[in-house]
Design a protein around this motif. Structure first.
Motif, PDB file in Angstrom:
ATOM      1  N   PRO A   1       0.799  -1.228   0.000  1.00  0.00           N
ATOM      2  CA  PRO A   1       0.000   0.000   0.000  1.00  0.00           C
ATOM      3  C   PRO A   1       0.831   1.278   0.000  1.00  0.00           C
ATOM      4  CG  PRO A   1      -0.167  -1.130   2.120  1.00  0.00           C
ATOM      5  CD  PRO A   1       0.507  -2.066   1.181  1.00  0.00           C
ATOM      6  N   ASP A   2       2.015   1.249   0.604  1.00  0.00           N
ATOM      7  CA  ASP A   2       2.852   2.456   0.616  1.00  0.00           C
ATOM      8  C   ASP A   2       3.306   2.815  -0.792  1.00  0.00           C
ATOM      9  OD1 ASP A   2       2.658   2.830   3.362  1.00  0.00           O
ATOM     10  OD2 ASP A   2       4.404   1.574   3.776  1.00  0.00           O
ATOM     11  N   GLU A   3       3.731   1.807  -1.558  1.00  0.00           N
ATOM     12  CA  GLU A   3       4.136   2.069  -2.939  1.00  0.00           C
ATOM     13  C   GLU A   3       2.937   2.466  -3.785  1.00  0.00           C
ATOM     14  OE1 GLU A   3       6.542   2.280  -6.444  1.00  0.00           O
ATOM     15  OE2 GLU A   3       6.829   2.576  -4.294  1.00  0.00           O
ATOM     16  N   ALA A   4       1.781   1.844  -3.532  1.00  0.00           N
ATOM     17  CA  ALA A   4       0.567   2.218  -4.256  1.00  0.00           C
ATOM     18  C   ALA A   4       0.233   3.684  -4.013  1.00  0.00           C
ATOM     19  CB  ALA A   4      -0.598   1.332  -3.831  1.00  0.00           C
ATOM     20  N   LEU A   5       0.341   4.133  -2.775  1.00  0.00           N
ATOM     21  CA  LEU A   5       0.078   5.540  -2.453  1.00  0.00           C
ATOM     22  C   LEU A   5       1.058   6.461  -3.175  1.00  0.00           C
ATOM     23  CD1 LEU A   5      -0.718   5.534   1.367  1.00  0.00           C
ATOM     24  CD2 LEU A   5      -2.208   6.347  -0.462  1.00  0.00           C
ATOM     25  N   ARG A   6       2.324   6.055  -3.203  1.00  0.00           N
ATOM     26  CA  ARG A   6       3.318   6.880  -3.882  1.00  0.00           C
ATOM     27  C   ARG A   6       2.957   7.054  -5.355  1.00  0.00           C
ATOM     28  NH1 ARG A   6       7.868   6.672  -6.913  1.00  0.00           N
ATOM     29  NH2 ARG A   6       7.635   4.436  -7.291  1.00  0.00           N
ATOM     30  N   LEU A   7       2.536   5.975  -6.000  1.00  0.00           N
ATOM     31  CA  LEU A   7       2.165   6.036  -7.410  1.00  0.00           C
ATOM     32  C   LEU A   7       0.905   6.870  -7.630  1.00  0.00           C
ATOM     33  CD1 LEU A   7       2.852   2.284  -8.217  1.00  0.00           C
ATOM     34  CD2 LEU A   7       4.154   4.224  -9.122  1.00  0.00           C
ATOM     35  N   LEU A   8      -0.088   6.690  -6.754  1.00  0.00           N
ATOM     36  CA  LEU A   8      -1.321   7.455  -6.879  1.00  0.00           C
ATOM     37  C   LEU A   8      -1.071   8.947  -6.678  1.00  0.00           C
ATOM     38  CD1 LEU A   8      -3.693   5.031  -4.939  1.00  0.00           C
ATOM     39  CD2 LEU A   8      -3.880   5.615  -7.368  1.00  0.00           C
ATOM     40  N   ARG A   9      -0.200   9.277  -5.747  1.00  0.00           N
ATOM     41  CA  ARG A   9       0.121  10.677  -5.520  1.00  0.00           C
ATOM     42  C   ARG A   9       0.852  11.273  -6.717  1.00  0.00           C
ATOM     43  NH1 ARG A   9       1.511   9.095   0.670  1.00  0.00           N
ATOM     44  NH2 ARG A   9      -0.396   9.900   1.624  1.00  0.00           N
TER      45      ARG A   9
ATOM     46  N   LEU B   1      -5.497   4.967   2.241  1.00  0.00           N
ATOM     47  CA  LEU B   1      -5.222   5.589   3.541  1.00  0.00           C
ATOM     48  C   LEU B   1      -6.143   5.039   4.623  1.00  0.00           C
ATOM     49  CD1 LEU B   1      -4.694   9.275   2.388  1.00  0.00           C
ATOM     50  CD2 LEU B   1      -2.954   7.813   3.435  1.00  0.00           C
ATOM     51  N   ALA B   2      -7.407   4.825   4.281  1.00  0.00           N
ATOM     52  CA  ALA B   2      -8.348   4.255   5.255  1.00  0.00           C
ATOM     53  C   ALA B   2      -7.895   2.863   5.677  1.00  0.00           C
ATOM     54  CB  ALA B   2      -9.750   4.213   4.656  1.00  0.00           C
ATOM     55  N   GLY B   3      -7.395   2.089   4.724  1.00  0.00           N
ATOM     56  CA  GLY B   3      -6.909   0.754   5.040  1.00  0.00           C
ATOM     57  C   GLY B   3      -5.697   0.769   5.947  1.00  0.00           C
ATOM     58  N   LYS B   4      -4.952   1.880   5.927  1.00  0.00           N
ATOM     59  CA  LYS B   4      -3.785   2.025   6.787  1.00  0.00           C
ATOM     60  C   LYS B   4      -4.133   2.687   8.119  1.00  0.00           C
ATOM     61  CE  LYS B   4      -0.142   3.806   4.792  1.00  0.00           C
ATOM     62  NZ  LYS B   4       0.923   2.859   5.234  1.00  0.00           N
ATOM     63  N   GLY B   5      -5.422   2.982   8.319  1.00  0.00           N
ATOM     64  CA  GLY B   5      -5.857   3.596   9.557  1.00  0.00           C
ATOM     65  C   GLY B   5      -5.618   5.091   9.623  1.00  0.00           C
ATOM     66  N   GLN B   6      -5.305   5.725   8.502  1.00  0.00           N
ATOM     67  CA  GLN B   6      -5.055   7.162   8.466  1.00  0.00           C
ATOM     68  C   GLN B   6      -6.353   7.871   8.055  1.00  0.00           C
ATOM     69  OE1 GLN B   6      -1.414   8.128   6.322  1.00  0.00           O
ATOM     70  NE2 GLN B   6      -0.545   6.134   6.847  1.00  0.00           N
ATOM     71  N   ASP B   7      -7.313   7.847   8.981  1.00  0.00           N
ATOM     72  CA  ASP B   7      -8.667   8.281   8.652  1.00  0.00           C
ATOM     73  C   ASP B   7      -8.763   9.768   8.305  1.00  0.00           C
ATOM     74  OD1 ASP B   7      -9.377   5.704   9.112  1.00  0.00           O
ATOM     75  OD2 ASP B   7     -10.591   6.102  10.903  1.00  0.00           O
ATOM     76  N   LYS B   8      -8.009  10.614   8.994  1.00  0.00           N
ATOM     77  CA  LYS B   8      -8.101  12.052   8.714  1.00  0.00           C
ATOM     78  C   LYS B   8      -7.698  12.349   7.274  1.00  0.00           C
ATOM     79  CE  LYS B   8      -6.411  16.570  10.237  1.00  0.00           C
ATOM     80  NZ  LYS B   8      -5.555  17.299  11.209  1.00  0.00           N
ATOM     81  N   GLN B   9      -6.575  11.791   6.843  1.00  0.00           N
ATOM     82  CA  GLN B   9      -6.133  12.011   5.477  1.00  0.00           C
ATOM     83  C   GLN B   9      -7.062  11.331   4.480  1.00  0.00           C
ATOM     84  OE1 GLN B   9      -1.839  11.453   4.852  1.00  0.00           O
ATOM     85  NE2 GLN B   9      -1.600  11.516   7.084  1.00  0.00           N
ATOM     86  N   ALA B  10      -7.598  10.184   4.856  1.00  0.00           N
ATOM     87  CA  ALA B  10      -8.538   9.482   3.981  1.00  0.00           C
ATOM     88  C   ALA B  10      -9.775  10.338   3.730  1.00  0.00           C
ATOM     89  CB  ALA B  10      -8.936   8.142   4.594  1.00  0.00           C
TER      90      ALA B  10
END
Length: 213
Positions: A129-137, A157-166
């Motif tokens: 998921p971290d690499e996926a986020l990097r690509l999406l960004r 981000l929601a899957g990583k528990g980062q709800d505010k950013q999600a």
């Protein structure tokens, strides 16, 4: 849930839950001048083959479509459209390693090729998921109106528990494309129905690497 990201060209038949950008052809067709040098002749051939491959996809003749895109690569080994189209075909057949190789080849030619960034991110969304986020960004930097990319940023981000950013990413996705509202998880629906507060920064939420505290 069935979501299809549409693009230029023919959309493939996708499995339920898949979000893969459509097979695409170049946006700048070859010149119609009558005289071409050898390079331009090859360009005409590759464009014609790409169009032929698209037609084969529309008729669901996937083996011949694949062979046609591979023929493009014999003429132009760095053709990002051919590599990308092969990646789409492989991804929809569940050949994840082949799809990733094809997207990587497309991105080697054009590192800001948004479609390839997006589809590669989907391949890695569960396993990395971290690499996926990097690509999406990277994708939304290239195309700030890429609503589905923002949606998947929110989902990851929601899957990583980062709800505010999600919440920020979901809200931005819906602002760009209201049809995505119904696909936002129930726990985040309230956040997409309100305007952001003055101190809330969508770009920071989307681009930040720091988990919520």
């Amino acid at each position: 849930m069935r979501r299809i990201w549409t693009g230029v060209g023919a959309a493939l038949a996708l499995a339920a839950g898949a979000v893969v950008w459509a097979v695409v052809t170049p946006s700048d067709p070859a010149s119609n001048d009558t005289a071409f040098d050898n390079v331009n002749n090859d360009r005409l051939k590759t464009d014609a083959l790409l169009e032929s491959g698209l037609l084969l996809v529309r008729y669901q003749d996937i083996p011949n479509a694949k062979a046609t895109f591979e023929r493009v690569l014999t003429l132009d080994p760095k053709n990002k459209f051919a590599w990308y189209n092969l990646g789409v075909l492989a991804q929809n057949e569940g050949r994840r390693a082949d799809a990733r190789k094809a997207y990587d080849a497309a991105l080697k030619t054009d590192s800001s090729y948004t479609s390839a960034l997006f589809n590669k991110a989907l391949l890695l969304k569960t396993s990395d998921p971290d690499e996926a986020l990097r690509l999406l960004r990277r994708a939304v930097i290239v195309d700030p109106k890429a609503s589905t990319a923002y949606f998947h940023i929110g989902e990851t981000l929601a899957g990583k528990g980062q709800d505010k950013q999600a919440r920020e990413a979901y809200r931005h996705a819906v602002e760009l494309n209201a049809s995505l509202r119904s696909q936002v998880p129930e726990s985040f629906q309230e956040s997409v129905d309100r305007s952001p507060a003055p101190n809330e920064d969508t770009e920071a939420a989307v681009n930040s690497e720091t988990p919520d505290r």
